[in-house]
Scaffold this active site. Structure first.
Site: not given
Ligand code: GLC
Length: 565
Positions: A196, A275
């Site tokens: 993440d 991500e």
């Molecule tokens: C990432 C997740 C999102 C979350 C953020 C903070 O972008 O996909 O849903 O709010 O991280 O953890």
């Protein structure tokens, strides 16, 4: 052909656990519900699941604010339930990757409670503390990035909301604690992790002020009302400029190498996907992340053939340039983005457009990621009652619009509903029973169910209809699984000037297929005589007659996949 790893041949399916299936009838999805639906996943034809966070959390950010990295959220079940789910996947030949949130914890995590209790606590330095805010940085969710704590008389840093304090990754004990959690799940047998927001782990070491003359709420507001090309350009510049120093600081590559080394100690090709779209996080192609997402594709509002060709040209070249050739990964939606049906739909050809975009995703080179509910054509549900919103980023924005920017409350509610991620996180629609069969009729689900469950947007009705989107997904997933060129083949663009359609070859040692995708509302007749090839077999659509490559008739938003000689 070199033997591909499982994560190169797999199609991933993201489960958002709160909304997937409610096994115990409390209006919240859970592990027993997910385990009950494993045959559904198998029949759909996916090979691996990415599970959004399943850890205990006060849910300020719907599970992305974790209070215990080695446990299961009680509303989802217990560790036994988790193991049953994992075993159920494995016995059916599917894999599981978990969501790993490294940048921050919940502000209710015992680590943070201890850290904020006193400047002398053993974990005092596990988070990022300052005497006073050293700059004007913003949290990307809710205003200033520095929040005061009276116990210490100091401020802590949070890139996301104030309930999500950033960990201090320069502290060796933080690393050790997190790697212990990683090993905990690897020991249980999970096949990897989706990392993440990894770009936010390290900041600019000098922490300069950002130059944008606006607060976060003002920038959001400005973004929504920007109309002229100049305003739209300024909007992009501002978003980049506001957060530029809070991202991608030094240290991340070393950290990813360390994590990769841990993963590699385990048998079975465990994997990491970031991500992020930066191919740099793949290191030399073999020593950091195995995959990053092709987000530029997902973030393009309307995909057009020319952009797609450009996207493929740039990304595939970057991956090819790594010392160890990198593998692509494509997605068109997740729990943070508007649903495909809504985003790509035009109100007239929504079904055809949904099918076209799935066909694109499954024929491009690289590992595809699907988001739960897309297979039945779920669409965004606008929740215009702020009291029903659960995405706190949106409730914060609603308040800022009304209180600070004096926007009319009805208008503010509409905007908050529109920007909230709740719209694409509503419960999965299993049948036409009340609540879409997600939970018992007398129970209120945690988020409203999209009422279109009653008009065919549900699994049971689509099971019974061979012409449904669900059957289309199953068929195309089977097509991909049984067509080696679509998995392993090179991508060779064709007719690169074409405006209305995208055509390419996927070419593997044992097989070559021609893919033609019509992105226009007109029927097209395409001429592929220049290939000097003949059709061997039509793979898609299901038609009896061999087509004529000199005059290939493609329906509006239609597609062909043809094996050629
Ligand atoms: C990432 C997740 C999102 C979350 C953020 C903070 O972008 O996909 O849903 O709010 O991280 O953890």
């Amino acid at each position: 052909m070199t033997k591909l790893k499982w994560w190169q041949t797999a199609v991933f399916y993201q489960i958002y656990p709160r909304s997937f299936a409610d096994g115990n009838g409390d209006g919240i999805g859970d592990f027993p519900g997910m385990t009950d639906r494993l045959d559904y996943l198998k029949d759909l034809g996916v090979d691996a699941v990415w599970l959004s966070p399943h850890f205990p959390s006060p849910n300020w950010d719907c599970g992305y604010d974790i209070t215990d990295y080695q446990a299961v959220a009680p509303e989802y079940g217990n560790l036994q339930d988790f193991k049953a789910f994992l075993d159920g996947l494995h016995t059916r030949g599917m894999r599981l990757i978990l969501d790993l949130v490294l940048n921050h914890t919940s502000d209710e995590h015992p680590w943070f409670l201890e850290s904020k209790s006193s400047r002398d606590a053993p974990k005092a330095d596990w988070y990022v503390w300052e005497e006073s805010p050293p700059n004007n940085w913003q949290s990307c969710f809710d205003g200033p990035a520095w929040t005061y704590v009276p116990e210490r008389g100091q401020y802590y840093y949070h890139y996301f909301m104030k309930q999500q304090p950033d960990l201090n990754w320069h502290h060796p004990d933080v690393k050790a604690a997190m790697w212990q959690a990683v090993r905990f799940w690897l020991d249980l047998g999970v096949d990897g992790f989706r990392l993440d927001a990894l770009g936010t782990i390290f900041e600019h070491p000098e922490r300069p002020d950002h130059p944008v003359p606006m607060t976060l709420a003002e920038l959001r507001h400005f973004s929504e009302i920007a109309r002229t090309p100049a305003e739209i350009k300024r909007r992009e510049q501002y978003w980049h400029a506001m957060f530029q120093y809070q991202w991608g600081g030094p240290g991340l590559h070393a950290l990813m190498k360390e994590l990769r080394a841990i993963i590699d100690e385990y048998p079975g090709d465990r994997m990491l996907i970031g991500e992020d779209d930066a191919i740099a996080y793949m290191g030399n192609g073999a020593d950091q992340l195995q995959l990053v997402f092709n987000f530029p594709l997902m973030r393009t509002e309307r995909l057009a053939p020319s952009q797609l060709r450009h996207n493929q040209r740039v990304r595939l070249a970057q991956l090819d340039a790594l010392p160890e050739r990198g593998w692509p990964c494509n997605t068109l939606g997740n729990h943070d983005s508007s649903r495909m049906l809504t985003r790509y739909g035009d109100g007239m050809h929504d079904q055809a457009l949904a099918r076209l975009h799935l066909t694109l995703l499954l024929t491009l080179r690289g590992t595809p990621f699907l988001y739960n509910g897309e297979e039945i054509g779920m669409s965004d549900l606008l929740i215009d009652d702020p009291a029903r919103l659960r995405d706190t980023m949106a409730t914060w924005y609603y308040r800022a619009l009304v209180e600070d920017l004096k926007v009319d409350p009805a208008e503010a509610a509409r905007r908050a509903g529109q920007m909230s991620r709740d719209k694409n996180r509503t419960p999965l629609q299993w049948s036409r029973a009340q609540n879409g069969g997600f939970c018992p009729p007398q129970v209120t689900p945690w988020l409203p169910v999209n009422p279109d469950y009653a008009t065919g947007v549900n699994v049971a009705d689509q099971e019974a209809d061979p012409g449904s989107l669900l059957h289309f997904y199953r068929r195309l997933l089977r097509v991909r699984r049984t067509t080696p060129a679509l998995i392993a083949g090179e991508y060779l663009p064709l007719h690169e000037k074409a405006i209305e359609y995208l055509a390419f070859l996927r070419q593997a040692d044992e097989q070559t297929v021609l893919v033609a995708l019509n992105f226009s509302p007109q029927p097209l007749a395409l001429d592929f005589r220049d290939l000097g090839r003949t059709p061997l077999r039509v793979i898609h659509p299901a038609v009896a007659q061999a087509p004529n490559l000199a005059r290939l008739a493609v329906e509006p938003y239609g597609a062909w996949i043809i094996e050629i000689r």
